[in-house]
Design a protein around this motif. Structure first.
Motif, PDB file in Angstrom:
ATOM      1  N   PHE A 182       0.904  -1.150   0.005  1.00  0.00           N
ATOM      2  CA  PHE A 182       0.146  -0.160   0.022  1.00  0.00           C
ATOM      3  C   PHE A 182       0.879   1.247   0.183  1.00  0.00           C
ATOM      4  O   PHE A 182       1.803   1.364   0.629  1.00  0.00           O
ATOM      5  N   ASP A 183       0.715   2.227  -0.981  1.00  0.00           N
ATOM      6  CA  ASP A 183       1.459   3.147  -1.068  1.00  0.00           C
ATOM      7  C   ASP A 183       3.119   2.974  -1.150  1.00  0.00           C
ATOM      8  O   ASP A 183       3.728   3.862  -0.517  1.00  0.00           O
ATOM      9  N   GLY A 184       3.133   2.182  -1.920  1.00  0.00           N
ATOM     10  CA  GLY A 184       4.658   1.628  -2.238  1.00  0.00           C
ATOM     11  C   GLY A 184       5.437   1.032  -1.027  1.00  0.00           C
ATOM     12  O   GLY A 184       6.668   0.802  -1.056  1.00  0.00           O
TER      13      GLY A 184
ATOM     14  N   ALA B   8      -8.730  -2.664  12.419  1.00  0.00           N
ATOM     15  CA  ALA B   8      -8.009  -1.703  12.973  1.00  0.00           C
ATOM     16  C   ALA B   8      -6.599  -1.612  12.367  1.00  0.00           C
ATOM     17  O   ALA B   8      -6.101  -0.471  12.105  1.00  0.00           O
ATOM     18  N   ILE B   9      -6.036  -2.668  11.946  1.00  0.00           N
ATOM     19  CA  ILE B   9      -4.869  -2.683  11.190  1.00  0.00           C
ATOM     20  C   ILE B   9      -4.868  -1.671   9.963  1.00  0.00           C
ATOM     21  O   ILE B   9      -4.111  -0.958   9.448  1.00  0.00           O
ATOM     22  N   ALA B  10      -5.984  -2.136   9.000  1.00  0.00           N
ATOM     23  CA  ALA B  10      -6.158  -1.377   7.895  1.00  0.00           C
ATOM     24  C   ALA B  10      -6.305   0.007   8.036  1.00  0.00           C
ATOM     25  O   ALA B  10      -5.447   1.026   7.176  1.00  0.00           O
ATOM     26  N   LYS B  11      -7.032   0.533   8.818  1.00  0.00           N
ATOM     27  CA  LYS B  11      -7.239   1.815   9.432  1.00  0.00           C
ATOM     28  C   LYS B  11      -5.938   2.391   9.723  1.00  0.00           C
ATOM     29  O   LYS B  11      -5.561   3.602   9.437  1.00  0.00           O
ATOM     30  N   LEU B  12      -5.266   1.831  10.463  1.00  0.00           N
ATOM     31  CA  LEU B  12      -3.747   2.313  11.046  1.00  0.00           C
ATOM     32  C   LEU B  12      -2.922   2.708   9.769  1.00  0.00           C
ATOM     33  O   LEU B  12      -2.157   3.718   9.633  1.00  0.00           O
ATOM     34  N   ILE B  13      -2.844   1.715   8.675  1.00  0.00           N
ATOM     35  CA  ILE B  13      -1.985   1.673   7.574  1.00  0.00           C
ATOM     36  C   ILE B  13      -2.560   2.827   6.711  1.00  0.00           C
ATOM     37  O   ILE B  13      -1.864   3.652   6.067  1.00  0.00           O
TER      38      ILE B  13
END
Length: 149
Positions: free
Chosen positions: A99-101, A126-131
């Motif tokens: 994600f984003d390089g 929760a992890i996806a939101k953090l990323i």
């Protein structure tokens, strides 16, 4: 005479529900249910309590009636629901996402949680939101949703 008295007592309890304060409703809820709803609203709470009070006074619906109602609901409902996911991630599984390089790795823990960047999380969302910095479905973000197993 006893049935009339019981009906009046139940009626009084049912009519009192709308005037009860939330702590009183929760106290009554806790008498009947082991868990509170994740997204409570007063209408839902009252309707469930009404059913339980009536069930306590008059008995539960016969299983044949419950089965018939469930069958009618399944056959005639216009609400479409997704089939529940049968996918199970084994402990130690590593999920990877670019994600984003940047490459991100998440490890599935034996406790049912996840480890990301040295921290433990209860959900992939929760992890996806953090990323990403925005709300995401964790299973969708990590490519687990929408694919056939």
């Amino acid at each position: 005479m006893r049935d009339i008295l019981r009906a009046n007592q139940i009626s009084e309890k049912l009519h009192a529900l709308p005037t009860m304060k939330m702590p009183e409703l929760w106290a009554l809820w806790d008498q009947f249910f082991m868990h509170r709803p994740a997204r409570p609203n007063r209408t839902h709470i009252e309707s469930r309590l009404i059913y339980k009070l009536q069930e306590q006074a008059y008995g539960a619906l016969p299983s044949s009636t419950r089965d018939m109602l469930a069958d009618y609901g399944a056959r005639f409902s216009k609400i479409e629901t997704a089939a529940p996911s049968t996918r199970t991630l084994l402990p130690g599984t590593t999920l990877m996402r670019e994600f984003d390089g940047h490459q991100y790795k998440v490890t599935v823990l034996p406790t049912g949680g996840y480890e990301f960047d040295g921290q433990r999380y209860k959900s992939l969302s929760a992890i996806a939101k953090l990323i990403t910095g925005t709300q995401w479905s964790g299973p969708a973000f990590f490519g687990l949703k929408g694919k056939k197993t």
